[in-house]
Motif scaffolding. Sequence first.
Motif, mmCIF file in Angstrom:
data_model
loop_
_atom_site.group_PDB
_atom_site.id
_atom_site.type_symbol
_atom_site.label_atom_id
_atom_site.label_comp_id
_atom_site.label_asym_id
_atom_site.label_seq_id
_atom_site.Cartn_x
_atom_site.Cartn_y
_atom_site.Cartn_z
ATOM 1 N N UNK A 23 0.924 -1.332 -0.173
ATOM 2 C CA UNK A 23 0.073 0.110 0.003
ATOM 3 C C UNK A 23 0.852 1.221 -0.009
ATOM 4 N N UNK A 24 0.285 2.270 -0.482
ATOM 5 C CA UNK A 24 1.077 3.638 -0.290
ATOM 6 C C UNK A 24 1.164 4.121 1.254
ATOM 7 N N UNK A 25 2.252 4.563 1.310
ATOM 8 C CA UNK A 25 2.216 5.072 2.924
ATOM 9 C C UNK A 25 1.597 6.215 3.194
ATOM 10 N N UNK A 77 4.960 -21.027 1.023
ATOM 11 C CA UNK A 77 4.537 -20.466 2.290
ATOM 12 C C UNK A 77 3.283 -19.920 2.242
ATOM 13 N N UNK A 78 2.615 -19.768 1.068
ATOM 14 C CA UNK A 78 1.351 -19.116 0.883
ATOM 15 C C UNK A 78 1.289 -18.440 -0.350
ATOM 16 N N UNK A 79 0.232 -17.446 -0.570
ATOM 17 C CA UNK A 79 0.388 -16.637 -1.945
ATOM 18 C C UNK A 79 0.487 -15.337 -1.624
ATOM 19 N N UNK A 80 1.411 -14.774 -2.356
ATOM 20 C CA UNK A 80 1.651 -13.325 -2.611
ATOM 21 C C UNK A 80 0.937 -12.753 -3.557
ATOM 22 N N UNK A 81 0.468 -11.660 -3.589
ATOM 23 C CA UNK A 81 -0.452 -10.913 -4.574
ATOM 24 C C UNK A 81 0.436 -9.690 -5.090
ATOM 25 N N UNK A 82 0.818 -9.655 -6.160
ATOM 26 C CA UNK A 82 1.748 -8.437 -6.928
ATOM 27 C C UNK A 82 0.854 -7.112 -6.795
ATOM 28 N N UNK A 83 1.545 -6.072 -6.364
ATOM 29 C CA UNK A 83 0.872 -4.827 -5.867
ATOM 30 C C UNK A 83 0.695 -4.015 -7.191
ATOM 31 N N UNK A 84 0.015 -3.151 -7.177
ATOM 32 C CA UNK A 84 -0.360 -1.911 -8.293
ATOM 33 C C UNK A 84 1.116 -1.206 -8.570
ATOM 34 N N UNK A 85 1.551 -1.019 -9.493
ATOM 35 C CA UNK A 85 2.721 -0.131 -9.581
ATOM 36 C C UNK A 85 2.446 0.860 -10.831
ATOM 37 N N UNK A 86 1.043 1.108 -10.926
ATOM 38 C CA UNK A 86 0.782 2.180 -11.955
ATOM 39 C C UNK A 86 0.967 3.524 -11.524
ATOM 40 N N UNK A 87 0.663 4.494 -12.244
ATOM 41 C CA UNK A 87 0.637 5.996 -11.533
ATOM 42 C C UNK A 87 -0.467 6.416 -10.739
ATOM 43 N N UNK A 88 -1.121 5.443 -10.337
ATOM 44 C CA UNK A 88 -2.494 5.601 -9.484
ATOM 45 C C UNK A 88 -1.945 6.381 -8.148
ATOM 46 N N UNK A 89 -2.343 7.476 -7.710
ATOM 47 C CA UNK A 89 -1.985 8.008 -6.430
ATOM 48 C C UNK A 89 -2.340 7.339 -5.243
ATOM 49 N N UNK A 90 -3.253 6.863 -5.207
ATOM 50 C CA UNK A 90 -3.857 6.082 -4.157
ATOM 51 C C UNK A 90 -3.296 4.532 -3.672
ATOM 52 N N UNK A 92 -1.228 2.932 -6.480
ATOM 53 C CA UNK A 92 -0.234 2.696 -7.138
ATOM 54 C C UNK A 92 1.169 3.463 -6.680
ATOM 55 N N UNK A 93 1.960 3.996 -7.374
ATOM 56 C CA UNK A 93 3.221 4.561 -7.103
ATOM 57 C C UNK A 93 3.011 5.957 -7.472
ATOM 58 N N UNK A 94 1.986 6.569 -7.939
ATOM 59 C CA UNK A 94 1.669 7.900 -8.220
ATOM 60 C C UNK A 94 2.157 8.997 -7.595
#
Length: 428
Positions: A23-25, A77-90, A92-94
Amino acid sequence: MRRAALLACAVLGAGTAATFAQTAAPGASSASSAPTASNAALIARGEYLARAGDCIACHTVPSMPMFGGGRPMETPFGTLYTPNISSDRQYGIGAWTAAEFYRMLHDGKSRDGTLLYPAMPFASYTKVTRADSDAIFAYLQSTPAVHQANRPHDLRFPYNQRSLLLGWRTLFFRPGEFKPDPTQSVEWNRGAYLVEGLGHCTMCHTAINALGGNSASKQFQGGLIPVQNWYAPSLTSNKEAGLGDWSIDDIVDLLHAGVSNRGAVYGPMAEVVYDSFQYLDEDDVRAVAVYLKSLPGRSNEVDKAPKTSFMTEEGARLAPLGKKIYDAQCALCHATEGQGKLPHFPPLANNQSIQMNSSVNPIRMVLNGGYAPGTKKNPMPYGMPPFAQSLSDEEVAAVVTYIRTAWGNHGTPVSVHEVNALRSAPLF
């Protein structure tokens, strides 16, 4: 080269594509230090480098918006879900800055200091230069925002405790940008940078140990990709499926087109070529080939010791049935003496990948079939049909045993149990 793979990752060990912050900080700082998005040349370079790093493969669910994340990554060890790295500010990494993005690549920490699971190969990405990191960041900031929330990981206790990552990092992570070797050529150093850094090839082509990491002393010597059950072969010599006696042109063809006179890529590596290598400049692919050709050979990659009496008897029992199946089902494409029909139907005689100590890949190819990737240089690839529905476990074991032991091949027989165990393995 990865691992081919491509979708396998161990929560405390290896993986093939980036898993950034979930998540975004809160209280995100301004993105004012980001490279100027209008710099078309910088963005184009960033797109190229993102291809070299194969970011799209894990951060995009097929047929869904690019870089929106959410792709499940099964691990022991379980399932990881890759994060949103688009330009979305909420989601992603915008709202990130270029400095925060570089810290994530270089140190394996999110913008709020959260330790990242090493399914994101920061142990390799730490070698990426700040200039290249800034270019990738500029490109990702230029992509359409995908307003999609990140899905939390589903990991078993205690693997869901991030504090455990401190121990893993102590054992297996050494931060530091790539340092060129002044005794080597510019081309060699470029290849080393791509293979060891953005390409993160060691993540699949180095065996994972009991702690979920890999040893520098065993780099590129091959290993089984967890959960996926594909074997990423050694790249270090011609003793296994390595590149010791390959020509540079054959390596370039394999990585750029997906097929060469020495064989074709299938399984996870086919996706790596499709999503990444086919888009690289031929000069860069050639640099990768030059570096890989320089890797030192190993003497223990294939067991050429005399077969035990059991192996000899098992091979003798299965080979006649295997030959019968081969003549009926396989010889049309691979030829009666296993010489293949190049470039689309690879040879099986004297094919190192057929004779490896691990028999996983030839078993899976007979069971599941597959296609080389469709690439710009090979847009209409030929494929191999699956035989899982038409051949029994014993018949698959027989034909794989035959091709591993016929025509002078020195592989070992395959058991019915090995075939049965791989019938339900995931395709990718």
